[in-house]
Design a protein around this motif. Structure first.
Motif, PDB file in Angstrom:
ATOM      1  N   MET A  49       0.795  -1.022  -0.101  1.00 51.55           N
ATOM      2  CA  MET A  49      -0.093   0.021   0.178  1.00 51.55           C
ATOM      3  C   MET A  49       0.995   1.308  -0.071  1.00 51.55           C
ATOM      4  N   CYS A  60      -8.158   8.470   1.540  1.00 48.59           N
ATOM      5  CA  CYS A  60      -8.197   9.701   1.165  1.00 48.59           C
ATOM      6  C   CYS A  60      -7.063  10.186   0.180  1.00 48.59           C
ATOM      7  N   TRP A  62      -4.247  12.236   0.591  1.00 47.62           N
ATOM      8  CA  TRP A  62      -3.183  12.637   0.982  1.00 47.62           C
ATOM      9  C   TRP A  62      -1.904  12.251   0.443  1.00 47.62           C
ATOM     10  N   HIS A 234      -7.214  12.627   7.238  1.00 50.68           N
ATOM     11  CA  HIS A 234      -6.293  12.562   6.520  1.00 50.68           C
ATOM     12  C   HIS A 234      -4.886  12.228   7.323  1.00 50.68           C
ATOM     13  N   PRO A 235      -4.825  11.136   7.867  1.00 47.30           N
ATOM     14  CA  PRO A 235      -4.283  10.949   9.035  1.00 47.30           C
ATOM     15  C   PRO A 235      -2.437  11.085   8.868  1.00 47.30           C
TER      16      PRO A 235
END
Ligand code: SF4
Length: 757
Positions: A49, A60, A62, A234-235
């Motif tokens: 990933m 998201c 990001w 958006h961690p």
């Protein structure tokens, strides 16, 4: 609808957290991943990933760090949940649909529906039937083609897109709609960053941000995060903010509620984050009133101007303004005339707080402003974002740092770049004509809100959705779900069952597609797709595990096969569906900035699209200059006894996907029907924490009610309330939309609270 079964979960409420991520983040991510995927599949997917030769996170948008700075685990808790949700081993096939009628399924929660697993074969709901039954791909695609071909007018079809679609899928999808003869291409962007696109296009000539990840992590001296909760939405942004903080940048958070993610971040990639106290992020939190951001930024601009008037040339970047901007004098006159007391009252902040923030601004040579739905879903959202552009122009921050609208869905920005918009400009349509030899329609199509109105009024026969959960995501959800029955045919291309498949047209199809995580093999070999992140970086995405079922098709192949059935092979539909490099070659000819597309996605990390304001302070406005604008501050007037409600996500949620019933950062567990209100507002109403209430929204056409919400006594500005969507979407009137962008005003709904009887 969405609320019925959610009422089954009875929320338990404890203390909100004062930090985000850390060991609990890892534990929650791994528990969810192992539960859905098992150990082998978890390792296989999570290790690929956001990696150079892996797949892009479907959650998201990001951006990823450049190739040499990527971690082996380059994902956050919610990214891991998104992948586990998609790559789950659970499946729903014909037997499931034979067992459960549509009526039974409607009574279930969104959480339950999606947690049954991946769709495995095309399903058909015949007119008047109570159950979906299997249908072959050939039968399904012939049915759609027949219905589209029979339309008396192509504008009686609507083609909705969710932000998950890859660039390649989006490009052929908009081509299909335009080849048919319609620009009816509503998308989820209509409901999220449409206001950002409109405001930025008007003022700096491009509907995107002007900031790179490097600007935030390594250069900006001040990062302002407004109307955004990155800890949940958006961690991985917290990693960039931590980096900024540790090199000495200041961070200011502006939001009605103080969120854990911006208070303190425990970076799970560091010893400090795992075993220590982590890093305090926000140096200052401004608890702005809901819908008070326009007044706040107008006040800061007024304060900056006043300081510059007192000490000419010391505060504003007059050189930049003179050389690159129009309209400064008119804006300056308007700021000088503003009344401080009104600004305080509208923003909910004291002048002293605003002046202190202004001092932060003056001390920083480069400022980034990041924002998300907390700004874009208000009636005055476009004016608010224009005022933020004014703020950035005053000190010459555009082209040095600048504007960062942070997108919530992985390729929502790329889909727009590919032409998913009901109002694409003639330059794009001319390029489509020149490339493909047909003249696309020029009249503007329907956006999301206009599509719902058209469906309601019987002006749409075929509704086609490439992903998403239309009826749950859209406003006025009871009305929207009910009117879908006006369509002759609804078609959903989806990975999992969701509520939109149950509020269908007279006939309906659910077409199961590959997920982003899955290997996509066509006759020309294994295929790669591309995506564009929030900061205009384009890169490849290659799925790793085998598809959940041999009967799944990629979105590209579904759309191109439909094109072939409708139009023969006039523009090479069949070949494009087998070899996506052919699609990228067309994109290269049609979309500016994609020259050398194929070779550039082979570069580690991909490539940056051109961005005039960021790259060279070039502004594609009529005058060639950035525009100061006059945005008279206003705020929603809330009648006595009422509150202004904003809808938000919980931490166990991505858009309409509910991973679980907890929102642990805000201290809520086991349920979603909660409303957050401050102690004083509760006392005024004779209410207490734990009471159960109805939320009643008030609009010109009457009232809407959402029942059975547990009150949570929570620190939030007076006069404001917060609840989760989609549960509260029922309260958002269809006609309550933002000026210019037509975005539903999900962040400012006038409500009153009544004890549930
Ligand atoms: S920050 Fe966003 S893109 Fe990155 S892993 Fe998390 S959810 Fe996915």
């Amino acid at each position: 609808m969405t609320g019925n079964s959610a009422r089954k979960g009875k929320p338990r409420v404890g203390e909100p957290k004062s930090s985000a991520a850390g060991l609990p983040g890892i534990t929650h991510a791994m528990r969810y991943a192992l539960g859905e995927m098992g150990a082998r599949r978890s390792i296989q997917t999570l290790s690929a990933m956001n990696q150079i030769h892996g797949f892009d996170c479907p959650s998201c948008a990001w951006p990823d760090p450049d190739a040499e700075h990527r971690h082996q685990a380059e994902f956050c808790e919610n990214g891991a949940k998104a992948v586990a949700w998609e790559a789950t081993r659970k499946q729903v096939g014909a037997a499931f649909f034979a067992t459960h009628s549509i009526a039974e399924l409607r009574a279930q929660s969104d959480h339950w529906l999606e947690h049954n697993g991946r769709l495995t074969e095309p399903m058909h709901l015949a007119a008047g039937a109570t159950h979906y039954t299997p249908i072959s791909w050939d039968g399904a695609l012939s049915l759609v083609a027949d219905r589209l071909r029979a339309l008396p007018d192509p504008d009686r079809a609507v083609f909705y897109t969710s932000g998950r679609a890859s660039n390649e899928a989006a490009f052929v999808y908009q081509l299909l709609a335009r080849r048919l003869g319609t620009n009816n291409l509503p998308d989820c962007s209509n409901m999220c960053h449409e206001s950002s696109g409109a405001a930025l296009s008007q003022t700096i000539g491009i509907g995107k941000g002007t900031v790179t990840l490097d600007d935030i992590a390594n250069h900006a001296e001040l990062v302002v995060v407004v109307g955004q909760n990155p800890g949940t939405n958006h961690p991985r942004m917290l990693t960039a903010l931590e980096h900024a903080k540790r090199r000495g940048a200041r961070i200011v958070s502006i939001n009605p509620m103080a969120e854990a993610g911006l208070a303190r971040f425990k970076n799970p990639q560091t010893v400090r984050g795992l075993a220590g106290r982590g890093t305090q992020l926000a140096d200052r939190h401004l608890p702005v009133r809901v819908n008070g951001d326009l007044a706040l930024f107008a006040a800061v601009n007024k304060a900056l101007l006043a300081r510059d008037d007192a000490e000419p040339g010391a505060i504003l970047d007059h050189r930049f303004i003179a050389r690159h901007c129009d309209g400064f004098e008119a804006a300056a006159d308007a700021w000088r005339a503003l009344d401080w007391r009104r600004l305080e009252s509208m923003s909910g902040l004291d002048r002293s707080d605003i002046e202190e923030f202004t001092t932060d601004v003056v001390a920083a040579d480069s400022v980034v402003v990041c924002w998300a739905m907390g700004l874009t879903q208000h009636r005055n959202a476009v004016a608010t974002i224009r005022e933020i552009v004014n703020f950035l122009l005053l000190r010459g921050n555009i082209g040095r740092a600048g504007a960062a609208p942070i997108r919530g869905h992985s390729n929502v920005q790329g889909d727009r770049t590919m032409g998913i918009w009901e109002q694409m400009p003639d330059t794009f349509l001319d390029a489509v004509r020149d490339e493909f030899g047909f003249d696309p329609p020029r009249r503007h199509g329907l956006d999301t809100v206009e599509s719902i109105r058209a469906i309601r009024d019987g002006r749409v026969d075929v509704f086609f959705a490439l992903g998403g959960n239309f009826v749950a995501a859209t406003p006025d959800s009871e009305l929207t779900s009910a009117v879908m029955a006006n369509c002759a045919l609804t078609v959903h291309v989806a990975t999992k069952l969701n509520r939109s498949h149950l509020h269908h047209g007279r006939e309906a199809l659910v077409l199961p597609c590959l997920g982003r995580t899955e290997r996509d093999v066509r006759s020309a070999g294994e295929q790669v797709v591309t995506v564009e992140d929030s900061m205009g970086m384009v890169h490849g995405s290659r799925g790793i595990p085998a598809p959940a079922s041999p009967d799944l098709r990629s979105e590209v192949s579904i759309v191109t096969e439909l094109g072939r059935r409708l139009f023969g092979d006039d523009i090479g539909w069949g070949a494009m569906g087998e070899d996506y490099t052919l699609i990228r070659r067309h994109i290269e000819h049609v979309v500016p900035g994609f020259q050398g597309f194929e070779s550039r996605i082979a570069e580690p990390g991909g490539f940056a699209l051109p961005n005039g304001p960021r790259d060279s302070r070039a502004f594609a406005t009529p005058s060639g200059k950035a525009r100061f604008t006059v945005n008279p501050p206003d705020a929603v007037q809330v009648p006595d006894g009422h509150l202004l409600l904003q809808t938000v996500r919980s931490h166990d949620q991505f858009n309409t996907t509910i991973y679980g019933l907890d929102d642990r950062y805000r201290g809520v567990r086991g349920g979603r029907r909660v409303v957050f209100v401050c102690t004083d507002d509760l006392r005024d109403r004779g209410l207490r924490d734990g009471d159960v209430v109805d939320l009643v929204s008030v609009w010109t056409d009457g009232e809407r009610r959402a029942s059975g919400f547990r009150v949570v006594d929570y620190p939030t500005p007076r006069g404001c309330a917060t609840a989760y969507f989609p549960e509260a979407n029922v309260l958002v009137p269809l006609d309550s939309t933002a000026d210019v962008s037509n975005t539903p005003t999900s962040k400012s709904i006038v409500i009153r609270i009544e004890p549930t009887t």
